[in-house]
Design an enzyme around this catalytic site. Structure first.
Site, PDB file in Angstrom:
ATOM      1  N   CYS A  98       0.738  -1.349  -0.056  1.00 26.50           N
ATOM      2  CA  CYS A  98       0.073   0.041   0.099  1.00 26.50           C
ATOM      3  C   CYS A  98       0.904   1.264  -0.021  1.00 26.50           C
ATOM      4  CB  CYS A  98      -0.880   0.102   1.228  1.00 26.50           C
ATOM      5  SG  CYS A  98      -1.853  -1.471   1.418  1.00 26.50           S
TER       6      CYS A  98
ATOM      7  N   HIS B  92      -3.167   6.430   4.018  1.00 22.92           N
ATOM      8  CA  HIS B  92      -3.700   5.388   3.253  1.00 22.92           C
ATOM      9  C   HIS B  92      -5.107   4.891   3.797  1.00 22.92           C
ATOM     10  CE1 HIS B  92      -4.056   1.472   1.865  1.00 22.92           C
ATOM     11  NE2 HIS B  92      -3.787   0.722   2.889  1.00 22.92           N
TER      12      HIS B  92
ATOM     13  N   ASN C 209     -10.130  -0.601   0.606  1.00 22.85           N
ATOM     14  CA  ASN C 209      -8.589  -0.441   0.634  1.00 22.85           C
ATOM     15  C   ASN C 209      -8.323  -0.945  -0.908  1.00 22.85           C
ATOM     16  OD1 ASN C 209      -5.895  -0.894   0.924  1.00 22.85           O
ATOM     17  ND2 ASN C 209      -6.034  -1.887   2.760  1.00 22.85           N
TER      18      ASN C 209
HETATM   19  O1  UT7 Z   1      -3.561  -1.808   3.625  1.00 20.97           O
HETATM   20  C1  UT7 Z   1      -2.613  -2.455   4.440  1.00 20.97           C
HETATM   21  C2  UT7 Z   1      -2.833  -2.632   5.801  1.00 20.97           C
HETATM   22  N1  UT7 Z   1      -3.907  -3.351   6.042  1.00 20.97           N
HETATM   23  C3  UT7 Z   1      -4.323  -2.792   6.991  1.00 20.97           C
HETATM   24  O2  UT7 Z   1      -4.190  -1.770   7.831  1.00 20.97           O
HETATM   25  C4  UT7 Z   1      -5.648  -3.624   7.821  1.00 20.97           C
HETATM   26  C5  UT7 Z   1      -5.429  -3.542   9.090  1.00 20.97           C
HETATM   27  N2  UT7 Z   1      -6.467  -4.351   9.842  1.00 20.97           N
HETATM   28  C6  UT7 Z   1      -7.960  -3.860  10.003  1.00 20.97           C
HETATM   29  O3  UT7 Z   1      -8.185  -2.889   9.237  1.00 20.97           O
HETATM   30  C7  UT7 Z   1      -8.822  -4.725  11.066  1.00 20.97           C
HETATM   31  O4  UT7 Z   1      -7.788  -5.388  11.995  1.00 20.97           O
HETATM   32  C8  UT7 Z   1      -9.747  -5.794  10.326  1.00 20.97           C
HETATM   33  C9  UT7 Z   1     -10.782  -4.610   9.834  1.00 20.97           C
HETATM   34  C10 UT7 Z   1      -9.236  -6.267   9.282  1.00 20.97           C
HETATM   35  C11 UT7 Z   1     -10.527  -6.341  11.434  1.00 20.97           C
HETATM   36  O5  UT7 Z   1     -11.039  -5.621  12.296  1.00 20.97           O
HETATM   37  P1  UT7 Z   1     -10.836  -5.952  13.862  1.00 20.97           P
HETATM   38  O6  UT7 Z   1     -11.690  -5.139  14.799  1.00 20.97           O
HETATM   39  O7  UT7 Z   1      -9.162  -6.039  14.086  1.00 20.97           O
HETATM   40  O8  UT7 Z   1     -11.441  -7.429  14.031  1.00 20.97           O
HETATM   41  P2  UT7 Z   1     -10.834  -8.933  14.270  1.00 20.97           P
HETATM   42  O9  UT7 Z   1      -9.855  -9.455  13.288  1.00 20.97           O
HETATM   43  O10 UT7 Z   1      -9.975  -8.654  15.868  1.00 20.97           O
HETATM   44  O11 UT7 Z   1     -11.972  -9.774  14.355  1.00 20.97           O
HETATM   45  C12 UT7 Z   1     -12.889  -9.564  15.535  1.00 20.97           C
HETATM   46  C13 UT7 Z   1     -14.314 -10.652  15.096  1.00 20.97           C
HETATM   47  C14 UT7 Z   1     -13.699 -11.746  14.994  1.00 20.97           C
HETATM   48  O12 UT7 Z   1     -14.827 -12.850  15.635  1.00 20.97           O
HETATM   49  P3  UT7 Z   1     -14.256 -13.412  16.959  1.00 20.97           P
HETATM   50  O13 UT7 Z   1     -12.796 -14.097  16.856  1.00 20.97           O
HETATM   51  O14 UT7 Z   1     -14.188 -12.162  17.869  1.00 20.97           O
HETATM   52  O15 UT7 Z   1     -15.472 -14.278  17.287  1.00 20.97           O
HETATM   53  C15 UT7 Z   1     -13.823 -12.237  13.679  1.00 20.97           C
HETATM   54  O16 UT7 Z   1     -13.862 -13.424  13.027  1.00 20.97           O
HETATM   55  O17 UT7 Z   1     -14.818 -10.217  13.882  1.00 20.97           O
HETATM   56  C16 UT7 Z   1     -14.854 -11.670  13.033  1.00 20.97           C
HETATM   57  N3  UT7 Z   1     -14.796 -10.855  11.809  1.00 20.97           N
HETATM   58  C17 UT7 Z   1     -15.867 -10.449  10.813  1.00 20.97           C
HETATM   59  N4  UT7 Z   1     -17.249 -10.740  11.365  1.00 20.97           N
HETATM   60  C18 UT7 Z   1     -18.114 -10.318  10.393  1.00 20.97           C
HETATM   61  C19 UT7 Z   1     -13.805 -10.750  10.785  1.00 20.97           C
HETATM   62  N5  UT7 Z   1     -14.114 -10.460   9.819  1.00 20.97           N
HETATM   63  C20 UT7 Z   1     -15.493 -10.411   9.738  1.00 20.97           C
HETATM   64  C21 UT7 Z   1     -16.613 -10.066   8.628  1.00 20.97           C
HETATM   65  N6  UT7 Z   1     -17.679  -9.954   9.209  1.00 20.97           N
HETATM   66  N7  UT7 Z   1     -16.078  -9.385   7.563  1.00 20.97           N
END
Ligand code: UT7
Length: 328
Positions: free
Chosen positions: A114, A254, A284
């Site tokens: 990115c 970004h 993104n």
């Molecule tokens: O571009 C290059 C750099 N990339 C980034 O900067 C991305 C950085 N990361 C993020 O933006 C965030 O970490 C995400 C948007 C990817 C995820 O958000 P989060 O608040 O960190 O969620 P998480 O990964 O901690 O997941 C929380 C929960 C999980 O469920 P449990 O384990 O708590 O039951 C996931 O399985 O949300 C669940 N989950 C979803 N639920 C519904 C993950 N993806 C989804 C989804 N829909 N699409």
């Protein structure tokens, strides 16, 4: 006096097909509410099966060259950042050079995730400052839909396709690119990568069965590093030019996650209303993201001559970068 570089023109292209969060609800166990709350994304654009990175890069490049008022044969160099090139080799920048008719330009791709467009703009700045090259096309382009695992809700809801372009050339006044910063840390490669298709895991029936040709990301870990490193890059370019967060008129981080952008702005001391956001419309778009936001901010009048514009990126590698511009 040493030469100063400036952005002479910008352009963007996004494919016409809009994919909403509601469309994705039909494919994976997700919801519009989860995606909007956790990321700020409402919709994104996907290219069709026939379209490659160079095709959309061409559209955005033509707009940027028109805006800059220069012809393709005036270009000295094309730098193209992407993780979804047309081919493993040769460079998509070479494909684009031919499509544009930029017959006097050298051309290369760079892989900085990115941070691709900012790495490109920062490299171009050095060439312009030394006088080696006068007009450089910097492209950030992605067709991420081609490497999205539509069975993986952790990644498939986040990304989109698009191309953002900036033409870098010599500044004719005191304004221009004031400071640049680039950094990398390769110790965490597997936090965000595509394992298959290179020399580590060449394409085989097994690699396809193991789903190695898709984006893999440890979102939560990437989130933390992204905030820390984008704050570092922001502070470095502001310090070097003798400014602080309050001086920034338009902040373009970004566009990966609304919460990341807000956390960075707060830590750098940039007021929330100065943060430019179009993540809701495009998701993104990796290397294209800052180009899409910069072009829209210029065209909708958010960026005006004299404004101090802070661009900051973070991506796979990990890589991170900052660019501080006095707009002219
Ligand atoms: O571009 C290059 C750099 N990339 C980034 O900067 C991305 C950085 N990361 C993020 O933006 C965030 O970490 C995400 C948007 C990817 C995820 O958000 P989060 O608040 O960190 O969620 P998480 O990964 O901690 O997941 C929380 C929960 C999980 O469920 P449990 O384990 O708590 O039951 C996931 O399985 O949300 C669940 N989950 C979803 N639920 C519904 C993950 N993806 C989804 C989804 N829909 N699409």
């Amino acid at each position: 006096m040493a030469k100063r570089a400036q952005i002479l023109g910008t352009g963007l292209y996004v494919p016409p097909d809009v994919v909403t969060n509601f469309d994705l609800e039909k494919l994976v166990d997700t919801s519009d509410e989860w995606i909007v709350e956790r990321t700020g994304i409402r919709e994104r654009r996907f290219v069709d099966g026939e379209t490659a990175a160079s095709d959309i890069a061409l559209e955005a490049s033509r707009v940027a060259l028109d805006t800059a008022g220069i012809g393709p044969d005036e270009l000295d160099l094309i730098i193209l950042g992407t993780v979804t090139p047309d081919y493993v080799f040769p460079a998509t920048a070479c494909v684009l050079q031919d499509l544009l008719g930029a017959r006097n330009a050298a051309a290369f791709d760079l892989s900085a995730g990115c941070s691709g467009l900012l790495y490109g703009i920062n490299i171009a700045t050095q060439f312009v400052e030394t006088g080696k090259f006068e007009k450089i096309l910097c492209v950030g382009v992605e067709t991420l839909s081609k490497i999205l695992d539509m069975n993986d809700r952790n990644t498939c809801v986040l990304f989109g396709d698009g191309a953002g372009v900036a033409v870098v050339g010599e500044s004719t006044d005191d304004a221009g690119i004031l400071s640049t910063y680039m950094k990398a840390d390769g110790s965490l490669v597997d936090m965000l990568y595509m394992p298959g298709g290179g020399s580590r895991n060449p394409s085989t029936y097994e690699s396809i069965d193991a789903r190695l040709h898709y984006i893999k990301m440890e979102g939560r870990e990437v989130f933390k590093v992204a905030v820390r490193m984008m704050v570092e890059a922001s502070n470095k370019v502001l310090d070097e030019a003798g400014y602080s967060g309050e001086d920034v008129d338009v902040f373009i981080p970004h566009q990966a996650n609304m919460r990341i952008m807000e956390a960075v702005a707060k830590r750098v001391g940039v007021p929330r209303e100065k943060v430019y956001v179009n993540l809701d419309k495009y998701g993104n778009t990796s290397a294209a993201s800052i180009g899409l936001a910069l072009d829209e901010a210029v065209r909708d009048g958010t960026i005006e001559p004299g404004h101090l514009v802070l661009l900051v990126a973070f991506g796979a590698g990990f890589t991170w970068a900052g660019t501080l511009i006095r707009w002219s």
